[in-house]
Design a protein around this motif. Structure first.
Motif, PDB file in Angstrom:
ATOM      1  N   HIS A  46     -75.164 -92.703 -97.067  1.00 18.40           N
ATOM      2  CA  HIS A  46     -74.555 -91.401 -96.374  1.00 18.40           C
ATOM      3  C   HIS A  46     -74.339 -91.349 -95.103  1.00 18.40           C
ATOM      4  N   ILE A  76     -73.725 -89.064 -91.524  1.00 22.89           N
ATOM      5  CA  ILE A  76     -73.598 -87.720 -91.051  1.00 22.89           C
ATOM      6  C   ILE A  76     -72.589 -87.791 -89.930  1.00 22.89           C
ATOM      7  N   ARG A 118     -70.724 -87.097 -86.724  1.00 19.66           N
ATOM      8  CA  ARG A 118     -70.839 -86.869 -85.613  1.00 19.66           C
ATOM      9  C   ARG A 118     -69.842 -85.735 -85.014  1.00 19.66           C
ATOM     10  N   TYR A 160     -79.753 -84.514 -84.873  1.00 21.98           N
ATOM     11  CA  TYR A 160     -79.274 -85.383 -85.561  1.00 21.98           C
ATOM     12  C   TYR A 160     -80.471 -86.277 -86.365  1.00 21.98           C
ATOM     13  N   ARG A 161     -81.578 -86.406 -85.561  1.00 21.11           N
ATOM     14  CA  ARG A 161     -82.754 -87.087 -86.152  1.00 21.11           C
ATOM     15  C   ARG A 161     -83.346 -86.235 -87.502  1.00 21.11           C
ATOM     16  N   VAL A 212     -80.970 -86.695 -90.338  1.00 21.91           N
ATOM     17  CA  VAL A 212     -80.995 -88.078 -90.932  1.00 21.91           C
ATOM     18  C   VAL A 212     -82.361 -88.301 -91.714  1.00 21.91           C
ATOM     19  N   GLU A 213     -83.424 -87.509 -91.400  1.00 19.08           N
ATOM     20  CA  GLU A 213     -84.723 -87.295 -92.191  1.00 19.08           C
ATOM     21  C   GLU A 213     -84.400 -86.672 -93.488  1.00 19.08           C
ATOM     22  N   SER A 240     -81.466 -86.204 -94.949  1.00 17.28           N
ATOM     23  CA  SER A 240     -80.579 -87.273 -95.718  1.00 17.28           C
ATOM     24  C   SER A 240     -81.279 -88.102 -96.382  1.00 17.28           C
ATOM     25  N   GLU A 241     -82.355 -88.898 -95.625  1.00 17.67           N
ATOM     26  CA  GLU A 241     -83.103 -89.894 -96.480  1.00 17.67           C
ATOM     27  C   GLU A 241     -83.857 -89.315 -97.439  1.00 17.67           C
ATOM     28  N   VAL A 273     -78.850 -94.615 -93.955  1.00 21.65           N
ATOM     29  CA  VAL A 273     -77.881 -93.371 -93.226  1.00 21.65           C
ATOM     30  C   VAL A 273     -77.530 -93.409 -92.239  1.00 21.65           C
ATOM     31  N   ARG A 274     -76.288 -93.141 -91.833  1.00 19.31           N
ATOM     32  CA  ARG A 274     -75.812 -93.403 -90.373  1.00 19.31           C
ATOM     33  C   ARG A 274     -75.203 -92.207 -89.987  1.00 19.31           C
ATOM     34  N   VAL A 275     -74.966 -92.082 -88.462  1.00 25.00           N
ATOM     35  CA  VAL A 275     -74.550 -91.164 -87.911  1.00 25.00           C
ATOM     36  C   VAL A 275     -72.959 -91.448 -87.401  1.00 25.00           C
TER      37      VAL A 275
END
Length: 162
Positions: free
Chosen positions: A60, A62, A64, A77-78, A81-82, A84-85, A106-108
């Protein structure tokens, strides 16, 4: 008149075709946007991995926010990410229950670019992703979609599921 016959020839010793001991697609990546629209792509990847013995990475990205320095929204963003994980781990349970080795990432960033980078970095053999349906006669769309960009730039095969 054509006559068809079956060959009764046997292969020469040592030249028999052997079944592949390694799967054709050892590493399958499934980019997901965490919506319900991913079900068909996830199902296709699960069947391929289960039948062929490959492993799967659920991926996934996110998006930017452009034009704003990345440090401005570090906490935002943190948290994304959490969240999404957690969602990817829920999806991964289906694969685990099917006996498939599954991982998540997961990447941004910009989705298409991050997907292509990850396929190279992780040595992905196949990308399975959802794509919109094309309706002849309808308004043209899709040239700027993530699936289109990934399809052009990705170095491995891509299975687009509609």
């Amino acid at each position: 008149m054509t006559r068809r016959t079956r060959s009764t020839a046997r292969p020469v010793a040592g030249t028999e075709r052997r079944r592949r001991s390694t799967p054709l697609f050892r590493h399958i990546m499934v980019p997901v946007d965490l919506s319900d629209r991913n079900e068909r792509a996830l199902g296709a990847a699960l069947r391929l991995a289960h039948e062929r013995g490959g492993r799967v990475t659920l991926f996934h990205v996110i998006q930017r926010i452009s034009g704003i320095a990345p440090g401005k929204f570090t906490g935002f963003y943190r948290r994304l990410v959490e969240r999404s994980e957690r969602k990817l781990r829920q999806i991964a349970r289906k694969f685990g229950e099917g006996g498939v080795d599954v991982g998540t990432a997961v990447r941004v960033g910009e989705p298409a670019a991050e997907i292509v980078r990850a396929t190279l970095r992780e040595r992905v053999d196949l990308v399975v992703m959802g794509s919109h349906k094309v309706r002849p006669g309808g308004r043209p769309r899709g040239w700027g979609t993530t699936s289109y960009k990934v399809g052009i730039f990705c170095q491995c095969p891509i299975l687009l599921v509609k």
